[in-house]
Design a protein around this motif. Structure first.
Motif, PDB file in Angstrom:
ATOM      1  N   ILE A  79      -3.120   2.801  -5.759  1.00  0.00           N
ATOM      2  CA  ILE A  79      -1.893   2.497  -5.035  1.00  0.00           C
ATOM      3  C   ILE A  79      -2.195   1.322  -4.113  1.00  0.00           C
ATOM      4  N   ARG A  80      -1.443   0.246  -4.279  1.00  0.00           N
ATOM      5  CA  ARG A  80      -1.616  -0.919  -3.420  1.00  0.00           C
ATOM      6  C   ARG A  80      -0.349  -1.147  -2.624  1.00  0.00           C
ATOM      7  N   PHE A  81      -0.514  -1.266  -1.296  1.00  0.00           N
ATOM      8  CA  PHE A  81       0.631  -1.571  -0.442  1.00  0.00           C
ATOM      9  C   PHE A  81       0.404  -2.941   0.171  1.00  0.00           C
ATOM     10  N   HIS A  88      -7.566   5.297  -1.127  1.00  0.00           N
ATOM     11  CA  HIS A  88      -8.516   6.130  -0.393  1.00  0.00           C
ATOM     12  C   HIS A  88      -8.548   5.762   1.088  1.00  0.00           C
ATOM     13  N   ALA A  89      -7.487   5.130   1.569  1.00  0.00           N
ATOM     14  CA  ALA A  89      -7.464   4.715   2.970  1.00  0.00           C
ATOM     15  C   ALA A  89      -7.585   5.936   3.884  1.00  0.00           C
ATOM     16  N   SER A  90      -8.184   5.737   5.058  1.00  0.00           N
ATOM     17  CA  SER A  90      -8.446   6.844   5.985  1.00  0.00           C
ATOM     18  C   SER A  90      -7.143   7.404   6.553  1.00  0.00           C
ATOM     19  N   GLY A  91      -7.251   8.607   7.122  1.00  0.00           N
ATOM     20  CA  GLY A  91      -6.097   9.224   7.764  1.00  0.00           C
ATOM     21  C   GLY A  91      -5.544   8.339   8.870  1.00  0.00           C
ATOM     22  N   ASP A  96      -1.304   4.591  10.782  1.00  0.00           N
ATOM     23  CA  ASP A  96      -0.828   3.249  11.154  1.00  0.00           C
ATOM     24  C   ASP A  96       0.243   2.762  10.173  1.00  0.00           C
ATOM     25  N   LEU A  97       0.024   3.077   8.903  1.00  0.00           N
ATOM     26  CA  LEU A  97       0.946   2.582   7.878  1.00  0.00           C
ATOM     27  C   LEU A  97       2.294   3.304   7.893  1.00  0.00           C
TER      28      LEU A  97
END
Ligand SMILES: Nc1ncnc2c1ncn2[C@@H]1O[C@H](COP(=O)(O)OP(=O)(O)O)[C@@H](O)[C@H]1O
Ligand SMILES: [Mg+2]
Length: 341
Positions: A79-81, A88-91, A96-97
């Motif tokens: 998944i790319r935003f 696998h981005a952190s919590g 933030d997102l």
């Protein structure tokens, strides 16, 4: 006319997304059998674009929506935003997102804290953008309420004082408060009275045009999707069976599943687009824990032949951005099964 938004750069790119649920399969069943809720889904959404995701209940639509925001963890895929791989981005990064990615759920009743007043519910979302002086914060909340057709008179009320349609307006206000670039709307009007649905749909269309937000609009109702979407994906048992611009999908549907769904969708107008009795789609879809081999739609498809069971069908391109996964070129001639206005 509204200002045209450049619909080229993808806000969101999804590659081969897969989500398996391991539910316990009963006390004596031994090995747990995974449910393939999403089984290899790829797509992208451009800035300002509305992508519709349609399919029967259980096809995996909500799982796609929630996995994109990492409310559920993907089993595989990317998944790319905005170009950033968030698989696998952190919590902390995902929190933030939340300023950029929002979701509106189907149920307007359970998604608002019953003990908070509207000022706080929408104010908390405004705070995510950064702290504001009290009067500016309130002005910002009032502006949002007005944007969704409510007013300053509602500031100090509690959620239970609102109707279903008004609560969904509040959910929309809360989602917009952070000025997101991408919103998932998961069956946002399905729980509302038919008379209210059209109003909320019109609100969503207007807000989307005004803000240029990229929107994934999820619904089981092709009529609603047609009303709002630029592009449409048709989902069946965890897979996309057809994808096209809204115009092509509704005028030249190829996949037998799309055509069957369309035959039960009477009109573009959401006030009329109520589900009628299914005529072409008999029975229920098979369980995603035990999907048929090859084309998963073949067990309900009036055009199925032996070859449909052999292997997973590859996508065929039949127009610009128009893909489907039916091997029966002889019948999938793009003939609509209903009159097109
Ligand atoms: N948390 C969960 N645990 C186990 N199975 C689930 C869970 N959520 C959804 N499923 C199953 O995954 C499949 C897809 O569900 P869902 O994404 O909700 O479909 P839709 O939104 O299209 O109705 C269904 O078979 C559903 O029962
Ligand atoms: Mg759902």
């Amino acid at each position: 006319m509204t200002t045209p938004v450049l619909k080229t750069t993808p806000v969101l790119e999804v590659e081969n997304l897969q989500k398996l649920y391991y539910s316990s399969g009963g006390l004596f069943s031994g090995k747990r059998k995974p449910v393939k809720a999403v089984d290899g889904v790829s797509f992208s959404i451009a800035r300002g674009e509305v992508l519709g995701l349609v399919g029967e209940s259980g096809s995996g639509k909500s799982t796609v929506g929630r996995t994109l925001l990492r409310l559920h963890e993907p089993t595989a895929g990317t998944i790319r935003f905005d170009g950033e791989d968030i698989t696998h981005a952190s919590g902390q990064r995902m929190r933030d997102l939340r300023r950029e990615m929002q979701i509106i759920f189907q149920d307007p009743f359970s998604s608002l804290n019953p003990r908070s007043r509207i000022m706080e519910i929408v104010g908390e979302a405004v705070d995510l953008r950064g702290a504001l002086p009290k009067d500016e914060r309130e002005a910002s909340v009032i502006r949002l309420l007005e944007q969704v057709g409510l007013s300053r008179d509602h500031l100090h009320r509690f959620p239970h004082e609102f109707s279903g349609g008004q609560r969904q307006r509040l959910n929309i206000a809360r989602a917009l408060a952070v000025r997101p670039r991408f919103v998932v709307a998961d069956e946002p009007v399905a729980a509302l009275d038919v008379s209210i649905q059209a109003q909320v749909m019109n609100l969503l269309v207007d807000l989307q045009r005004d803000t240029g937000i990229a929107l994934l609009f999820i619904s089981h109702d092709l009529g609603l999707v047609e009303f709002i979407a630029d592009k449409v994906m048709v989902m069946y048992l965890g897979r996309i069976v057809e994808m096209a611009s809204a115009r092509d999908l509704y005028s030249r549907p190829f996949h037998p599943y799309t055509r069957a769904l369309l035959s039960t969708t009477p009109s573009v107008d959401p006030r009329e687009a109520r589900a009628r009795k299914r005529t072409l789609l008999q029975g229920e879809p098979p369980s995603p824990a035990n999907p048929p081999s090859g084309c998963t739609f073949r067990t309900r498809c009036p055009f199925a032949i032996a070859a449909c069971a052999a292997e997973r069908p590859a996508y065929r391109q039949v127009g610009e951005g128009h893909y489907h996964s039916c091997i029966r070129d002889d019948i999938s001639g793009g003939e609509p099964l209903r009159a097109v206005a």
